[in-house]
Write an enzyme that holds these catalytic residues in place. Structure first.
Site, PDB file in Angstrom:
ATOM      1  N   HIS A   1      -3.237   7.190   2.628  1.00  0.00           N
ATOM      2  CA  HIS A   1      -3.685   5.906   2.100  1.00  0.00           C
ATOM      3  C   HIS A   1      -5.042   5.593   2.718  1.00  0.00           C
ATOM      4  O   HIS A   1      -5.230   5.750   3.928  1.00  0.00           O
ATOM      5  CB  HIS A   1      -2.650   4.829   2.451  1.00  0.00           C
ATOM      6  CG  HIS A   1      -3.141   3.447   2.212  1.00  0.00           C
ATOM      7  ND1 HIS A   1      -3.777   3.076   1.044  1.00  0.00           N
ATOM      8  CD2 HIS A   1      -3.123   2.326   3.000  1.00  0.00           C
ATOM      9  CE1 HIS A   1      -4.109   1.803   1.124  1.00  0.00           C
ATOM     10  NE2 HIS A   1      -3.738   1.333   2.294  1.00  0.00           N
TER      11      HIS A   1
ATOM     12  N   ASN B   1     -10.217   0.015   0.332  1.00  0.00           N
ATOM     13  CA  ASN B   1      -8.754   0.106   0.299  1.00  0.00           C
ATOM     14  C   ASN B   1      -8.264  -0.466  -1.038  1.00  0.00           C
ATOM     15  O   ASN B   1      -8.374  -1.658  -1.278  1.00  0.00           O
ATOM     16  CB  ASN B   1      -8.213  -0.701   1.491  1.00  0.00           C
ATOM     17  CG  ASN B   1      -6.697  -0.738   1.539  1.00  0.00           C
ATOM     18  OD1 ASN B   1      -6.019  -0.374   0.581  1.00  0.00           O
ATOM     19  ND2 ASN B   1      -6.164  -1.216   2.652  1.00  0.00           N
TER      20      ASN B   1
ATOM     21  N   CYS C   1       0.820  -1.227   0.000  1.00  0.00           N
ATOM     22  CA  CYS C   1       0.000   0.000   0.000  1.00  0.00           C
ATOM     23  C   CYS C   1       0.848   1.268   0.000  1.00  0.00           C
ATOM     24  O   CYS C   1       0.324   2.354  -0.268  1.00  0.00           O
ATOM     25  CB  CYS C   1      -0.934   0.011   1.204  1.00  0.00           C
ATOM     26  SG  CYS C   1      -1.972  -1.434   1.282  1.00  0.00           S
TER      27      CYS C   1
HETATM   28  O1  UT7 Z   1      -3.735  -1.196   3.578  1.00  0.00           O
HETATM   29  C1  UT7 Z   1      -3.023  -2.091   4.372  1.00  0.00           C
HETATM   30  C2  UT7 Z   1      -3.106  -1.714   5.743  1.00  0.00           C
HETATM   31  N1  UT7 Z   1      -4.299  -2.301   6.359  1.00  0.00           N
HETATM   32  C3  UT7 Z   1      -4.892  -1.633   7.327  1.00  0.00           C
HETATM   33  O2  UT7 Z   1      -4.548  -0.510   7.608  1.00  0.00           O
HETATM   34  C4  UT7 Z   1      -5.964  -2.321   8.150  1.00  0.00           C
HETATM   35  C5  UT7 Z   1      -5.774  -1.933   9.607  1.00  0.00           C
HETATM   36  N2  UT7 Z   1      -6.745  -2.576  10.477  1.00  0.00           N
HETATM   37  C6  UT7 Z   1      -8.043  -2.202  10.502  1.00  0.00           C
HETATM   38  O3  UT7 Z   1      -8.447  -1.336   9.741  1.00  0.00           O
HETATM   39  C7  UT7 Z   1      -8.942  -2.841  11.508  1.00  0.00           C
HETATM   40  O4  UT7 Z   1      -8.169  -3.608  12.421  1.00  0.00           O
HETATM   41  C8  UT7 Z   1     -10.042  -3.756  10.872  1.00  0.00           C
HETATM   42  C9  UT7 Z   1     -11.068  -2.888  10.157  1.00  0.00           C
HETATM   43  C10 UT7 Z   1      -9.403  -4.718   9.891  1.00  0.00           C
HETATM   44  C11 UT7 Z   1     -10.768  -4.536  11.946  1.00  0.00           C
HETATM   45  O5  UT7 Z   1     -11.343  -3.648  12.891  1.00  0.00           O
HETATM   46  P1  UT7 Z   1     -11.091  -3.889  14.450  1.00  0.00           P
HETATM   47  O6  UT7 Z   1     -11.838  -2.854  15.172  1.00  0.00           O
HETATM   48  O7  UT7 Z   1      -9.593  -3.932  14.662  1.00  0.00           O
HETATM   49  O8  UT7 Z   1     -11.757  -5.292  14.691  1.00  0.00           O
HETATM   50  P2  UT7 Z   1     -11.108  -6.645  15.237  1.00  0.00           P
HETATM   51  O9  UT7 Z   1     -10.195  -7.251  14.229  1.00  0.00           O
HETATM   52  O10 UT7 Z   1     -10.565  -6.409  16.610  1.00  0.00           O
HETATM   53  O11 UT7 Z   1     -12.377  -7.548  15.371  1.00  0.00           O
HETATM   54  C12 UT7 Z   1     -13.430  -7.201  16.289  1.00  0.00           C
HETATM   55  C13 UT7 Z   1     -14.571  -8.192  16.112  1.00  0.00           C
HETATM   56  C14 UT7 Z   1     -14.121  -9.659  16.124  1.00  0.00           C
HETATM   57  O12 UT7 Z   1     -15.125 -10.423  16.757  1.00  0.00           O
HETATM   58  P3  UT7 Z   1     -14.974 -10.874  18.298  1.00  0.00           P
HETATM   59  O13 UT7 Z   1     -13.714 -11.692  18.336  1.00  0.00           O
HETATM   60  O14 UT7 Z   1     -14.860  -9.600  19.076  1.00  0.00           O
HETATM   61  O15 UT7 Z   1     -16.215 -11.640  18.548  1.00  0.00           O
HETATM   62  C15 UT7 Z   1     -14.058 -10.021  14.658  1.00  0.00           C
HETATM   63  O16 UT7 Z   1     -14.239 -11.406  14.442  1.00  0.00           O
HETATM   64  O17 UT7 Z   1     -15.178  -7.995  14.815  1.00  0.00           O
HETATM   65  C16 UT7 Z   1     -15.238  -9.247  14.138  1.00  0.00           C
HETATM   66  N3  UT7 Z   1     -15.157  -8.983  12.695  1.00  0.00           N
HETATM   67  C17 UT7 Z   1     -16.238  -8.722  11.950  1.00  0.00           C
HETATM   68  N4  UT7 Z   1     -17.545  -8.634  12.267  1.00  0.00           N
HETATM   69  C18 UT7 Z   1     -18.398  -8.326  11.263  1.00  0.00           C
HETATM   70  C19 UT7 Z   1     -14.054  -8.950  11.911  1.00  0.00           C
HETATM   71  N5  UT7 Z   1     -14.407  -8.663  10.646  1.00  0.00           N
HETATM   72  C20 UT7 Z   1     -15.763  -8.520  10.647  1.00  0.00           C
HETATM   73  C21 UT7 Z   1     -16.694  -8.210   9.646  1.00  0.00           C
HETATM   74  N6  UT7 Z   1     -17.995  -8.118  10.005  1.00  0.00           N
HETATM   75  N7  UT7 Z   1     -16.341  -7.987   8.372  1.00  0.00           N
END
Ligand code: UT7
Length: 313
Positions: free
Chosen positions: A240, A270, A118
């Site tokens: 980005h 993204n 990215c």
């Molecule tokens: O361009 C490359 C660089 N990439 C990035 O910059 C991405 C950086 N990371 C992020 O943007 C965020 O970490 C995400 C958007 C990917 C995830 O958000 P988060 O607030 O960090 O969520 P998390 O990974 O901590 O997950 C929280 C909960 C989990 O469930 P439990 O374990 O709390 O029950 C996940 O399983 O959200 C769940 N989850 C979803 N729920 C509904 C993960 N993906 C989804 C989804 N829909 N698509």
């Protein structure tokens, strides 16, 4: 290392996104997710997916749009750099395919790809500027292009809701006017496992999130210090487009108003190396910036790579 300085002018920009819009509601039908979760956690509503196109097709369309809107004479181009992690083939480079598709296949030039995920567009701009600065080149076509849908696991809700396809491009030329630019492309190989692509994209979202927040703060502080500019001197920040919350965090910590960050993540998700290039063309088309304004690009991604550049309009 410290930020590099050069003198280059932006002469044209363009972008292209595929026509097929995939909404959060569409994704609700294939994985356990919701429009509300995706939008509140990321700021994404829609993304674009190719139907019958590959990365070089999107890149070529972006350049054709650049020519249509600016009438830039492509016969001047003697350097093509494509930033991508999703090339059509392992070899030849997308840059060579674009060279041919633009009808420049038999013109002697330098053409190659860069994979810095990215951060690829920031890396490609810094390489192109250094090559222009050497005096050997007249016109650099720098492209960020990705078809991420072809490496997306549509059963993995952690990743499949985040990414989209698209391409953006910019032409840089050497200039005798004062158009100072600064480039600070960086990498941290010890985070390699947190975000990688084999058959599919795999990501430890939390780890990337926390890295990204710190990376933005660090590169913005360092590059503006080297350029002897304050955040007020920067007309627009184009980050980005990975997650609106990452940018809001940086805005708060660095005390830069959110209105100074251009965001279009809602529409495209993204698009990795294409995201800043698409956003910059939108800015140039919608609200052309006054001459001599300073624009700052900042990115982070797999590698981990991260970096920023400041260009003078
Ligand atoms: O361009 C490359 C660089 N990439 C990035 O910059 C991405 C950086 N990371 C992020 O943007 C965020 O970490 C995400 C958007 C990917 C995830 O958000 P988060 O607030 O960090 O969520 P998390 O990974 O901590 O997950 C929280 C909960 C989990 O469930 P439990 O374990 O709390 O029950 C996940 O399983 O959200 C769940 N989850 C979803 N729920 C509904 C993960 N993906 C989804 C989804 N829909 N698509």
């Amino acid at each position: 290392m410290k930020p590099m300085q050069s003198n280059v002018q932006i002469v044209a920009t363009g972008h292209y996104v595929p026509e097929k819009i995939v909404s959060n509601i569409d994704l609700e039908k294939i994985v356990e997710t919701s429009d509300e979760w995706i939008y509140t956690r990321t700021g994404i509503k829609n993304r674009r997916h190719v139907e019958h196109m590959d990365t070089s097709d999107l890149a070529t369309k972006a350049v054709q749009n650049l020519v249509d809107s600016t009438h830039y004479d492509l016969s001047k181009v003697d350097l093509i750099i494509v930033a991508t992690f999703s090339p059509d083939l392992k070899s030849p480079a997308v840059a060579n395919m674009v060279q041919r598709k633009l009808g420049l296949g038999d013109k002697p030039m330098t053409a190659f790809d860069i994979n810095a995920a990215c951060t690829g567009f920031v890396y490609a701009l810094s390489v192109a500027s250094s090559m222009l600065q050497s005096g050997a080149y007249l016109s650099a076509l720098v492209i960020g292009a990705e078809v991420i849908s072809k490496v997306t696991d549509f059963s993995d809700r952690n990743t499949c809701v985040l990414f989209g396809d698209g391409a953006g491009c910019i032409v840089l030329e050497p200039t005798s006017q004062s158009k100072p630019a600064w480039f600070f492309p960086l990498a941290r190989g010890d985070y390699e496992q947190a975000l990688y692509v084999d058959q599919f994209v795999h990501m430890d979202g939390q780890k990337v999130y926390h890295f990204a927040v710190r990376a933005i703060e660090f590169v913005l502080e360092e590059i503006t210090k080297e350029a002897k500019l304050s955040y007020e001197d920067i007309t627009l920040f184009i980050p980005h487009q990975a997650n609106r919350r990452i940018v809001q965090n940086a805005s708060k910590t660095l005390q830069i108003p959110m209105e100074k960050f251009y965001m279009n993540i809602e529409h495209y998700g993204n698009t990795s190396a294409a995201s800043i290039a698409i956003a910059f063309d939108e800015v140039m088309k919608q609200t052309p910036l006054p001459a001599d304004s300073k624009i700052l690009f900042v990115a982070f991604g797999a590698g981990f790579t991260y970096g920023a550049c400041i260009l003078t309009i």
